[in-house]
Write an enzyme that holds these catalytic residues in place. Structure first.
Site, PDB file in Angstrom:
ATOM      1  N   ALA A  35       4.566   3.684  11.830  1.00 10.76           N
ATOM      2  CA  ALA A  35       5.679   4.501  11.313  1.00 10.76           C
ATOM      3  C   ALA A  35       5.097   5.683  10.569  1.00 10.76           C
ATOM      4  O   ALA A  35       5.457   5.967   9.428  1.00 10.76           O
ATOM      5  CB  ALA A  35       6.618   3.667  10.445  1.00 10.76           C
ATOM      6  N   HIS A  37       3.851   9.240   9.079  1.00  8.60           N
ATOM      7  CA  HIS A  37       4.492  10.478   8.618  1.00  8.60           C
ATOM      8  C   HIS A  37       3.397  11.431   8.147  1.00  8.60           C
ATOM      9  O   HIS A  37       2.196  11.158   8.322  1.00  8.60           O
ATOM     10  CB  HIS A  37       5.505  10.168   7.516  1.00  8.60           C
ATOM     11  CG  HIS A  37       4.971   9.305   6.414  1.00  8.60           C
ATOM     12  ND1 HIS A  37       3.987   9.711   5.535  1.00  8.60           N
ATOM     13  CD2 HIS A  37       5.270   8.027   6.050  1.00  8.60           C
ATOM     14  CE1 HIS A  37       3.707   8.754   4.674  1.00  8.60           C
ATOM     15  NE2 HIS A  37       4.462   7.705   4.968  1.00  8.60           N
ATOM     16  N   GLN A  38       3.795  12.543   7.531  1.00  7.54           N
ATOM     17  CA  GLN A  38       2.820  13.560   7.157  1.00  7.54           C
ATOM     18  C   GLN A  38       1.865  13.082   6.060  1.00  7.54           C
ATOM     19  O   GLN A  38       0.776  13.643   5.901  1.00  7.54           O
ATOM     20  CB  GLN A  38       3.527  14.853   6.739  1.00  7.54           C
ATOM     21  CG  GLN A  38       4.171  15.589   7.901  1.00  7.54           C
ATOM     22  CD  GLN A  38       3.179  15.843   9.038  1.00  7.54           C
ATOM     23  OE1 GLN A  38       2.111  16.411   8.822  1.00  7.54           O
ATOM     24  NE2 GLN A  38       3.537  15.418  10.241  1.00  7.54           N
ATOM     25  N   GLY A  39       2.258  12.084   5.299  1.00  6.50           N
ATOM     26  CA  GLY A  39       1.323  11.486   4.347  1.00  6.50           C
ATOM     27  C   GLY A  39       0.148  10.841   5.072  1.00  6.50           C
ATOM     28  O   GLY A  39      -1.020  11.057   4.719  1.00  6.50           O
ATOM     29  N   HIS A  40       0.459  10.065   6.115  1.00  4.08           N
ATOM     30  CA  HIS A  40      -0.610   9.480   6.939  1.00  4.08           C
ATOM     31  C   HIS A  40      -1.429  10.579   7.617  1.00  4.08           C
ATOM     32  O   HIS A  40      -2.651  10.490   7.699  1.00  4.08           O
ATOM     33  CB  HIS A  40      -0.021   8.573   8.023  1.00  4.08           C
ATOM     34  CG  HIS A  40       0.699   7.377   7.513  1.00  4.08           C
ATOM     35  ND1 HIS A  40       2.075   7.263   7.567  1.00  4.08           N
ATOM     36  CD2 HIS A  40       0.257   6.230   6.948  1.00  4.08           C
ATOM     37  CE1 HIS A  40       2.440   6.101   7.072  1.00  4.08           C
ATOM     38  NE2 HIS A  40       1.360   5.451   6.678  1.00  4.08           N
ATOM     39  N   GLY A 152      -3.982   6.271   0.532  1.00  2.00           N
ATOM     40  CA  GLY A 152      -3.164   7.181  -0.254  1.00  2.00           C
ATOM     41  C   GLY A 152      -2.967   6.695  -1.677  1.00  2.00           C
ATOM     42  O   GLY A 152      -2.870   5.491  -1.936  1.00  2.00           O
ATOM     43  N   ASP A 155       0.110   4.310  -3.228  1.00  4.21           N
ATOM     44  CA  ASP A 155      -0.145   2.895  -3.504  1.00  4.21           C
ATOM     45  C   ASP A 155      -1.412   2.798  -4.360  1.00  4.21           C
ATOM     46  O   ASP A 155      -2.425   2.235  -3.938  1.00  4.21           O
ATOM     47  CB  ASP A 155      -0.309   2.126  -2.196  1.00  4.21           C
ATOM     48  CG  ASP A 155       0.954   2.154  -1.354  1.00  4.21           C
ATOM     49  OD1 ASP A 155       1.947   1.541  -1.765  1.00  4.21           O
ATOM     50  OD2 ASP A 155       0.944   2.800  -0.295  1.00  4.21           O
ATOM     51  N   GLN A 158      -2.868  -0.614  -5.083  1.00  6.84           N
ATOM     52  CA  GLN A 158      -3.549  -1.102  -3.883  1.00  6.84           C
ATOM     53  C   GLN A 158      -4.929  -0.455  -3.745  1.00  6.84           C
ATOM     54  O   GLN A 158      -5.913  -1.126  -3.411  1.00  6.84           O
ATOM     55  CB  GLN A 158      -2.698  -0.793  -2.651  1.00  6.84           C
ATOM     56  CG  GLN A 158      -3.379  -1.086  -1.331  1.00  6.84           C
ATOM     57  CD  GLN A 158      -2.475  -0.774  -0.149  1.00  6.84           C
ATOM     58  OE1 GLN A 158      -1.578  -1.536   0.152  1.00  6.84           O
ATOM     59  NE2 GLN A 158      -2.694   0.349   0.506  1.00  6.84           N
ATOM     60  N   SER A 190       7.122   8.133   2.489  1.00  7.28           N
ATOM     61  CA  SER A 190       7.011   6.711   2.787  1.00  7.28           C
ATOM     62  C   SER A 190       7.796   6.420   4.055  1.00  7.28           C
ATOM     63  O   SER A 190       8.825   7.056   4.313  1.00  7.28           O
ATOM     64  CB  SER A 190       7.586   5.886   1.626  1.00  7.28           C
ATOM     65  OG  SER A 190       7.724   4.527   1.992  1.00  7.28           O
TER      66      SER A 190
END
Length: 285
Positions: A35, A37-40, A152, A155, A158, A190
């Site tokens: 799933a 997105h631009q964060g990934h 990132g 999290d 984490q 997210s």
């Protein structure tokens, strides 16, 4: 949909491919649950810029979900994910194992001693979550043997736990924390954001605005007053339910009540909106 990059489903084939590349290459790893997105995308771009080869894993890890409904609702968008990755580079290896490949016998996590990093905030509300995270990340680090692995800061707890994991398991890898990528109005990107209505997604900027104001207050006010202020801000809105707000020491993640000079602090928040749980955080100093 056809892609020229390599999509690998088994550890055996992945190991064979990485052995062909040789051990002298700088190898980057970006673990994801899909799933994308631009964060990934920002993590993958950074990995590509800093390494000779990059592996992106896509695996929805069942042992880090405490809520079966959450696991079942987690979006599976492999074609769209592969398209996003291919637009960054066709030279990336994508590892998409089945659950039975990662958990061949029983789908249960390993048990770790993260020295208390896992007992606060997320750990307080999500039993065994970080054991599940540790299990899959350790597996990926052992299989891929990356030079660097990218996570990132959304999290952040984490991230700290994975740093501790590599320390206690003595895994030779550099863990790279990457800045939070936000939507135009400030909401941290997210996969869960897709479950929000358009109106609430815009209103959810309230979460980041609250964090920014808390950061400003941190310069002059005491911790307990700031926490009270945040709680009262959420009581004034009907759209958002505050689960927790904490200010912690960055190294130990221990919630604090007083500030000490030369210690780095961070504020963490978890909020429910439209039955979707959102988390965010901000560096305070």
């Amino acid at each position: 949909m056809q892609f020229s990059m390599q999509v690998i489903k088994t550890k055996k084939v992945l190991t064979e491919k990485l052995n062909e590349l040789g051990s002298s290459l700088n190898l980057g790893l970006v673990p994801t649950m899909g799933a994308l997105h631009q964060g990934h995308a920002s993590l993958i771009k950074k990995a590509v810029s800093e390494n000779d080869k990059v592996v992106v894993s896509i695996f929805v890890n069942p042992t880090q979900f405490n809520n079966l409904e959450d696991l079942n609702k987690y979006p599976k968008t492999l074609d769209a994910d592969l398209l996003l990755i291919s637009e960054i580079s066709e030279d990336i290896i994508v590892f998409t194992p089945d659950v039975s490949e990662i958990y061949p016998e029983t789908v249960i996590p390993k048990i770790y001693d993260f020295e208390g990093l896992d007992k606060v905030m997320e750990g307080e509300f999500r039993d065994d979550h970080f054991n599940g995270v540790g299990t899959i990340v350790e597996e990926l680090l052992i299989v891929v043997h990356p030079t660097k692995a990218y996570f990132g800061e959304k999290d952040f707890q984490q991230l700290r736990i994975i740093q501790k994991l590599t320390e206690i398991r003595q895994i030779p890898v550099e863990i790279i924390g990457c800045e939070i990528v936000r939507e135009d109005h400030g909401l941290a990107m997210s996969s869960r954001n897709e479950r929000l209505s358009k109106e609430i997604r815009q209103k959810a900027a309230f979460i980041y605005e609250t964090l920014k104001t808390a950061k400003n207050k941190f310069g002059t006010d005491n911790v307990l007053n700031i926490k009270d202020w945040v709680v009262n801000e959420f009581k004034r809105t009907n759209d958002f339910e505050l689960e927790y707000f904490d200010i912690t020491d960055v190294e130990t993640l221990t919630p604090v009540t007083d500030k000490i000079n030369n210690i780095k602090y961070r504020a963490f928040i978890a909020v429910y909106v439209e039955n979707v749980r959102l988390i965010d955080n901000i560096a305070l100093n």
